[in-house]
Design an enzyme around this catalytic site. Sequence first.
Site, PDB file in Angstrom:
ATOM      1  N   HIS A  79      -1.214  -1.678   0.640  1.00  0.00           N
ATOM      2  CA  HIS A  79      -2.433  -2.410   0.977  1.00  0.00           C
ATOM      3  C   HIS A  79      -2.234  -3.918   0.900  1.00  0.00           C
ATOM      4  CE1 HIS A  79      -6.806  -2.801   1.424  1.00  0.00           C
ATOM      5  NE2 HIS A  79      -6.735  -3.768   0.533  1.00  0.00           N
ATOM      6  N   HIS A 107     -12.733  -0.396   4.258  1.00  0.00           N
ATOM      7  CA  HIS A 107     -13.033   0.101   2.914  1.00  0.00           C
ATOM      8  C   HIS A 107     -13.212   1.610   3.024  1.00  0.00           C
ATOM      9  CE1 HIS A 107     -14.410  -1.677  -1.136  1.00  0.00           C
ATOM     10  NE2 HIS A 107     -13.222  -2.147  -0.828  1.00  0.00           N
TER      11      HIS A 107
END
Length: 754
Positions: free
Chosen positions: A51, A97
């Site tokens: 990430h 998200h």
Amino acid sequence: MSDELLLQPTTLEDALGEGLTEEEWGKILRILGREPNITELGIFALMWSEHCSYKSSKAHLRRLPTTGPQVIQGPGENAGAVDIGEGLAAVFKMESHNHPSFVEPYQGAATGVGGILRDVFTMGARPIASLDSLRFGEPDHPKTPGLIAGVVAGIGDYGNCVGIPTVGGDVVFHTSYNGNILVNAFTLGVCKADRIFKGLAAGPGNPVIYVGARTGRDGIHGAGNLASKAFEDEEEEKRPTVQVGDPFMEKLLLEACLELMAGDAIVGIQDMGAAGLTSSSFEMAGRAGTGIDLDLDKVPAREAGMTPYEFMLSESQERMVIVAKQGREEDVRRIFERWDLHAEVVGHVTDDGNMTVRHGGRVVAVLPVKPLADEAPEYDRPAERPAWQDELQTLDLAEIQQPKPEECGEILMRLLGGANLCSREWVYTQYDSTVRTNTMVEPGPADASVVRIKGTNRALALKSDCNNRYCLLDPFEGAKAAVAEAARNIACVGGKPLAITDCLNFGNPERPETMWQFSRAIDGIAEACEALGCPVVSGNVSFYNETAGKGIAPTPMIGMVGLIEDRSSICTANFIGEGDAVILLGETREELGGSEYLAQVHGIERGMPPRVDLKREKALGDTLRELIGLGVLRSVHDISDGGLAVAVAESCIVGHRRFGCTLELEGTHRIDALLFGESQGRAVLSCLPENVAYVVETAWRHGVPAQQIGVVGGRDGRLVINRNGVTLVDIGVGEAFDAWRGAFEKIVIGENGE
């Protein structure tokens, strides 16, 4: 855990537990010349996570075009920025998200909104509009209703409380999202072009100031584990890793930061988003080539007894790091205290290139900045076209039975009332779409949203797009189509595309078929952006969208911003006058692969998606902008999912007033391809009868096929479509509206309102 244990050397087993590989552990030992302690190991694991480091995607992302005369700031900062004239810049970014929203829909979606808002105002831009692009599993999947309700409430509550309008977005249902929903949030802001702030920790001796909310234990391992690994089946156990948002605190933080930015005290500023204090401090020092000495005892804590590991890895929301000019600490503190926010000096910039972390009066971590910020492992993972791709792309139209003329109206009603084409009013009415009074085109009546730029006669058009079914069948053509459709949508309201931000949602990168999909999508985006003059200025990669070995359909989401130089000339999709001529721009081909029609009516997801001709797309955009700018068009709507019949039906029903329409079509195409095929590069528009010749002539001058195909109005408020004298569709517009408007609510609350 005692300080002694915190400072003990870690082992390979510890590293594997933090998500690092054996090879990465070896690299850490070479960099440090020793074993790291647990805090240092946690920092390495976070900074080198998928990430944060993009270690599987960097090699491919370099192929994207990122420069152009309009680009002020490209990828590498908190958000991208483009010149919009009159000394102003548009600043925008899209983020995912996904995993947090699947685990905890409300907080996952809410904190996704909060994070993207901070990315934009960190640059010095006041946010003026947001979009949300959502992907859910099958409508009848038992988890889908609750996920929709939680995600929509989280987005609405956070955005509404902060006072930023959510002006558009999209919602798609597909079986591949049953185990991994997608929540992609986009925010656009505006600032002076010469007042853009960056995340730099420059100037040895300058103070490092922590501002905003206190730090707690929420979100620890969010970026490192939750967003950088595939789900198994125990997602309920992951709830503690989801951050908790406070939109009222975010509003205070936004206003305090913008007030401070009006002065000259700031050297650099960075959002503490994913990876929290770790990523913000390392990235700021990495960009400036400096170091930071950080004292965790001075960090405002929400919970007692927090360890250095917890401080550095916490992802508590509504926090920022500011590097100020030496001697200006009180100026910063005074502004933030006025907004009832913490502003604490927690360290200072150094010239030794190290991150030195102190806690309890002792040094608990010393790490070189550059290897963590700039030298994360980079993998050229194997990429291989899967064998099943050939089967997916195989479609013999001769084996698909064409509908009878009398069946076409029923099919159209079924598509209009289907989960993927019905009205999203249930969603967007929960969002405040007009706060701050900039919104010119609200969700619903147009192909793109439009917000004014106050103090000018200009406006910005914004749109998000991606057809995941196209991308599953052919990632290259599907990604091209996502960019092309976004540009077409922008053109349909009169805008000129400026740049894109992308949110690239894919499965497990350790699978060769996933990396093949990703690489092909990157090439498709690159080709389309080059052809349309629309560079990529920011973005996000979200891998590991996979549960129990099943990955999502490739979903390279495109968020595009366009400029409307004269906001008095804007078109919407709805018909507005009886007797107006209906004109078709573009060429209809026998293309049914990947269509909503094949999926919903025949249960087939196969074939090649419709071909994208980028020269034709550019010509169509030029045509629409010229005609809209001259004020000769009454409505414009692009033809996409559901084809010509759905597009015309939507133009009949999406406005405040509903109109009938009669079309007279010709040709020998299959009936279903004619009505429901999704050939690209097309739009349906309306104009006064006296302007037909000029509109058609202008389109052909640009090389765009054009012909009048019908008239707005007709008998008794009906949509009638004839082909070669045979009636294919004859439905009541009111009936179509009811089917279209009421379908989404039934998905969320059930047929019986339960």
